[in-house]
Design an enzyme around this catalytic site. Sequence first.
Site: not given
Ligand code: GAR
Length: 214
Positions: A14, A108, A110
């Site tokens: 999060g 989204n 990425h």
């Molecule tokens: C982030 O790096 C986001 O870009 C990635 O998950 C992480 C979530 O971090 N998303 C993906 O890889 C989607 N394909 P967070 O929960 O600390 O925001």
Amino acid sequence: MPRLKLAVLVSGKGTNLESLLRASREGRMDADVALVLSNRAEAPAVQVARQAGVRTVVVESAGRSREEHERLVREALDAAAPDLVLLAGYMRILTPAFIRGHQGRLVNIHPSLLPAFPGLEAQQQAHAAGVRVAGCTTHFVTETVDAGPILMQAAVAIPPGATPEEARLRILEAEHRVYPATVQLLAEGRARWDGGKVVFRDLPPTTKEVLLSP
Ligand code: GAR
């Protein structure tokens, strides 16, 4: 201009959610997080949302079919009626019906410079490929995973010898700037969905600086 109402879908730590909440609070984003929805009760993002006093709904994906899970997610979202649905580390593939139902309102983030390294563990993929410049991308979600029209990107240098964790953290720092900035672009109407493309207007001039990384 009215503030945008956001729903944020999460599965993990999060930190992107935190960056959105902070930007909203500090007046850098004309939008409010009205609902956080997680598919995992134990995701730290749920605590982030609760501590911020944001309405939080958990719809466990474990033990449910994709259709059943998504039906419940859709019900929670419909009740909140957000202007934008933001995926922020939401590790579920959405069905084509859901994506079509939210066309132009589903965004989204990425952790790569798309179209390079779509899919899981993009930062690891970039590190393993030895790229010297990595980054992140925000895009409208379409039916092909990580391939929708691009809103914003940010690049960071990956020095030789950086560990995968160092690369991940550099990219994440960029994400925390890019996601609120993307929402602000949409809130100001400077970027909008138009028939499968992004149309921009009234943008400030972009930097001509070249990011060099050995
Ligand atoms: C982030 O790096 C986001 O870009 C990635 O998950 C992480 C979530 O971090 N998303 C993906 O890889 C989607 N394909 P967070 O929960 O600390 O925001």
